[in-house]
Design a protein around this motif. Sequence first.
Motif, PDB file in Angstrom:
ATOM      1  N   PRO A 114      40.768  23.324  69.380  1.00 34.95           N
ATOM      2  CA  PRO A 114      42.371  23.199  69.065  1.00 34.95           C
ATOM      3  C   PRO A 114      42.828  24.597  69.288  1.00 34.95           C
ATOM      4  CG  PRO A 114      40.744  22.467  67.357  1.00 34.95           C
ATOM      5  CD  PRO A 114      39.870  22.860  68.273  1.00 34.95           C
ATOM      6  N   ALA A 115      44.063  24.365  69.873  1.00 37.29           N
ATOM      7  CA  ALA A 115      45.030  25.540  70.044  1.00 37.29           C
ATOM      8  C   ALA A 115      44.951  26.652  68.880  1.00 37.29           C
ATOM      9  CB  ALA A 115      46.091  25.374  70.669  1.00 37.29           C
ATOM     10  N   ASP A 116      45.004  25.782  67.581  1.00 37.34           N
ATOM     11  CA  ASP A 116      45.487  26.570  66.409  1.00 37.34           C
ATOM     12  C   ASP A 116      44.230  26.909  65.516  1.00 37.34           C
ATOM     13  OD1 ASP A 116      44.655  24.114  65.599  1.00 37.34           O
ATOM     14  OD2 ASP A 116      46.445  23.698  64.437  1.00 37.34           O
ATOM     15  N   SER A 117      42.931  26.915  66.422  1.00 34.26           N
ATOM     16  CA  SER A 117      41.886  27.324  65.415  1.00 34.26           C
ATOM     17  C   SER A 117      41.753  28.778  65.135  1.00 34.26           C
ATOM     18  CB  SER A 117      40.532  26.863  66.167  1.00 34.26           C
ATOM     19  OG  SER A 117      39.502  27.391  65.815  1.00 34.26           O
ATOM     20  N   THR A 118      41.029  28.905  63.814  1.00 36.70           N
ATOM     21  CA  THR A 118      41.054  30.251  63.605  1.00 36.70           C
ATOM     22  C   THR A 118      39.775  30.832  63.995  1.00 36.70           C
ATOM     23  OG1 THR A 118      40.472  29.526  61.312  1.00 36.70           O
ATOM     24  CG2 THR A 118      42.847  29.750  61.574  1.00 36.70           C
ATOM     25  N   SER A 119      38.699  30.270  64.373  1.00 37.43           N
ATOM     26  CA  SER A 119      37.285  30.591  64.825  1.00 37.43           C
ATOM     27  C   SER A 119      37.509  31.390  66.080  1.00 37.43           C
ATOM     28  CB  SER A 119      36.511  29.384  64.984  1.00 37.43           C
ATOM     29  OG  SER A 119      35.601  29.655  65.720  1.00 37.43           O
ATOM     30  N   GLU A 120      36.922  32.622  66.053  1.00 35.72           N
ATOM     31  CA  GLU A 120      36.671  33.552  66.948  1.00 35.72           C
ATOM     32  C   GLU A 120      36.088  32.943  68.173  1.00 35.72           C
ATOM     33  OE1 GLU A 120      38.434  36.175  67.743  1.00 35.72           O
ATOM     34  OE2 GLU A 120      39.696  35.649  65.699  1.00 35.72           O
ATOM     35  N   TYR A 121      34.985  32.085  67.855  1.00 27.52           N
ATOM     36  CA  TYR A 121      34.437  31.277  69.007  1.00 27.52           C
ATOM     37  C   TYR A 121      35.205  30.462  69.721  1.00 27.52           C
ATOM     38  CZ  TYR A 121      31.245  28.121  71.190  1.00 27.52           C
ATOM     39  OH  TYR A 121      30.755  27.012  72.301  1.00 27.52           O
ATOM     40  N   ALA A 122      35.907  29.805  68.924  1.00 30.59           N
ATOM     41  CA  ALA A 122      36.653  28.759  69.462  1.00 30.59           C
ATOM     42  C   ALA A 122      37.853  29.226  70.324  1.00 30.59           C
ATOM     43  CB  ALA A 122      37.383  27.800  68.351  1.00 30.59           C
ATOM     44  N   LYS A 123      38.125  30.321  69.808  1.00 29.28           N
ATOM     45  CA  LYS A 123      39.495  31.071  70.553  1.00 29.28           C
ATOM     46  C   LYS A 123      38.838  31.641  72.044  1.00 29.28           C
ATOM     47  CE  LYS A 123      42.312  32.733  66.569  1.00 29.28           C
ATOM     48  NZ  LYS A 123      42.365  33.810  65.962  1.00 29.28           N
ATOM     49  N   LYS A 124      37.657  32.107  72.042  1.00 32.02           N
ATOM     50  CA  LYS A 124      37.431  32.624  73.173  1.00 32.02           C
ATOM     51  C   LYS A 124      36.740  31.459  74.224  1.00 32.02           C
ATOM     52  CE  LYS A 124      35.408  36.852  71.159  1.00 32.02           C
ATOM     53  NZ  LYS A 124      34.405  37.800  70.850  1.00 32.02           N
ATOM     54  N   SER A 125      36.204  30.530  73.580  1.00 26.21           N
ATOM     55  CA  SER A 125      35.841  29.447  74.417  1.00 26.21           C
ATOM     56  C   SER A 125      37.203  28.738  75.040  1.00 26.21           C
ATOM     57  CB  SER A 125      35.171  28.457  73.521  1.00 26.21           C
ATOM     58  OG  SER A 125      34.615  27.342  74.331  1.00 26.21           O
ATOM     59  N   LEU A 126      38.135  28.615  74.139  1.00 23.67           N
ATOM     60  CA  LEU A 126      39.098  27.937  75.033  1.00 23.67           C
ATOM     61  C   LEU A 126      39.849  28.953  75.989  1.00 23.67           C
ATOM     62  CD1 LEU A 126      41.378  25.629  75.042  1.00 23.67           C
ATOM     63  CD2 LEU A 126      42.401  26.795  73.093  1.00 23.67           C
ATOM     64  N   ALA A 127      39.957  30.131  75.774  1.00 26.03           N
ATOM     65  CA  ALA A 127      40.535  30.978  76.462  1.00 26.03           C
ATOM     66  C   ALA A 127      39.777  31.298  77.704  1.00 26.03           C
ATOM     67  CB  ALA A 127      40.659  32.492  76.207  1.00 26.03           C
ATOM     68  N   ALA A 128      38.427  31.046  77.797  1.00 29.35           N
ATOM     69  CA  ALA A 128      37.582  31.278  79.193  1.00 29.35           C
ATOM     70  C   ALA A 128      37.873  29.877  79.903  1.00 29.35           C
ATOM     71  CB  ALA A 128      36.226  31.233  78.463  1.00 29.35           C
ATOM     72  N   TYR A 129      37.872  28.673  79.089  1.00 28.56           N
ATOM     73  CA  TYR A 129      38.031  27.378  79.761  1.00 28.56           C
ATOM     74  C   TYR A 129      39.474  27.609  80.498  1.00 28.56           C
ATOM     75  CZ  TYR A 129      38.258  22.287  80.792  1.00 28.56           C
ATOM     76  OH  TYR A 129      38.464  21.171  81.311  1.00 28.56           O
ATOM     77  N   GLN A 130      40.496  28.023  80.010  1.00 27.66           N
ATOM     78  CA  GLN A 130      41.785  28.111  80.348  1.00 27.66           C
ATOM     79  C   GLN A 130      42.025  28.869  81.472  1.00 27.66           C
ATOM     80  OE1 GLN A 130      43.878  28.856  76.865  1.00 27.66           O
ATOM     81  NE2 GLN A 130      44.654  26.847  76.438  1.00 27.66           N
ATOM     82  N   ALA A 131      41.263  30.079  81.475  1.00 27.07           N
ATOM     83  CA  ALA A 131      40.990  30.888  82.835  1.00 27.07           C
ATOM     84  C   ALA A 131      40.501  30.163  83.944  1.00 27.07           C
ATOM     85  CB  ALA A 131      40.365  32.100  82.345  1.00 27.07           C
ATOM     86  N   LYS A 132      39.580  29.505  83.671  1.00 30.06           N
ATOM     87  CA  LYS A 132      38.883  28.756  84.702  1.00 30.06           C
ATOM     88  C   LYS A 132      39.683  27.575  85.311  1.00 30.06           C
ATOM     89  CE  LYS A 132      34.928  25.485  85.525  1.00 30.06           C
ATOM     90  NZ  LYS A 132      33.852  26.280  85.931  1.00 30.06           N
ATOM     91  N   LEU A 133      40.624  26.975  84.675  1.00 30.43           N
ATOM     92  CA  LEU A 133      41.631  26.359  85.106  1.00 30.43           C
ATOM     93  C   LEU A 133      42.522  26.599  85.952  1.00 30.43           C
ATOM     94  CD1 LEU A 133      42.091  23.479  82.152  1.00 30.43           C
ATOM     95  CD2 LEU A 133      40.414  23.345  83.932  1.00 30.43           C
ATOM     96  N   ALA A 134      43.150  28.010  85.449  1.00 32.37           N
ATOM     97  CA  ALA A 134      43.993  28.645  86.250  1.00 32.37           C
ATOM     98  C   ALA A 134      43.521  29.292  87.533  1.00 32.37           C
ATOM     99  CB  ALA A 134      44.681  29.786  85.506  1.00 32.37           C
ATOM    100  N   ALA A 135      42.237  29.345  87.784  1.00 34.51           N
ATOM    101  CA  ALA A 135      41.465  30.040  88.866  1.00 34.51           C
ATOM    102  C   ALA A 135      41.464  29.273  90.213  1.00 34.51           C
ATOM    103  CB  ALA A 135      40.159  30.520  88.734  1.00 34.51           C
ATOM    104  N   ASP A 136      41.743  28.006  89.967  1.00 35.26           N
ATOM    105  CA  ASP A 136      41.727  27.147  91.389  1.00 35.26           C
ATOM    106  C   ASP A 136      42.696  25.905  91.166  1.00 35.26           C
ATOM    107  OD1 ASP A 136      40.724  24.945  93.357  1.00 35.26           O
ATOM    108  OD2 ASP A 136      39.192  26.536  93.653  1.00 35.26           O
ATOM    109  N   PRO A 137      43.476  25.504  92.407  1.00 33.46           N
ATOM    110  CA  PRO A 137      44.259  24.585  92.465  1.00 33.46           C
ATOM    111  C   PRO A 137      43.920  23.241  92.170  1.00 33.46           C
ATOM    112  CG  PRO A 137      44.875  26.149  94.070  1.00 33.46           C
ATOM    113  CD  PRO A 137      43.542  26.546  93.516  1.00 33.46           C
TER     114      PRO A 137
END
Length: 275
Positions: free
Chosen positions: A97-120
Amino acid sequence: MKALTPFVVLSTLLFSAAPAVAATANEAAIQAAVNHPVRSAANKARDVHRHPVETLSFFEVTPKSTVVEVSPGGGWYTEILAPLLKAEGKYYAAHQPADSTSEYAKKSLAAYQAKLAADPVFSSVTVTGFAADKAYEIAPAGSADVVVTFRNLHNWYMQKGEESLLTAYKSFYAALKPGGVLGVVEHRLPEAKAAGDWTKSGYMPQSLAVKVALQAGFVLEGTSEVNANPKDTADHPEGVWTLPPVLALKEKDKAKYQAIGESDRMTLKFRKPKA
């Protein structure tokens, strides 16, 4: 008995052959996605254990499907589903969830979003939120042809037991069209070991995975042994994480666990009733 005309015979043959032709075409499309250059070498190396073509075919995924993957993690299946569905289908990735307060969840989501942004090839992926602690809209209600999740049930069970599983299954049920498929792959605990202390092992009894899905309203339509591994005894020192790809014991008995391979997994196909 009245003889069939050549036209009737030909029509019957063509009609009966159509599903087989469609299945072959879908498998070819999935194989093409499995071969897509966006996939990392490390992920491709695990195909021998995860059988993506057979698994997605069993779950009735096609290039035109609307598919929700729940808890996609680092995106192993994203590298297959995104190119497969980009042209004619739709892919929802129900991540943290985008509103998660878990540090693990935040880092996991950010890494996934970075992956998506890296290739069309990932440009059409829609990221939604999911957690088993409450109901989430993982996709618009009644929009999905298929919901899939891979090796995640144990994580949800560790939160609030069957309550968490039921909450998750209900979110899947809400997202699916009537007649839609829920595909589940999970580390399988032998039923004979279900009376022991297995809850933190990463494994789960198949009977429990099925039981809660039925409570949520699903019908069990089929099971597959495509992801089975009879070498896995499910009683390792660090649970399922003892085995590849994690190899939690590092170098200790590494050859032994590599010889076993990845975990024995149940592959379950449920359906949301049409009525």
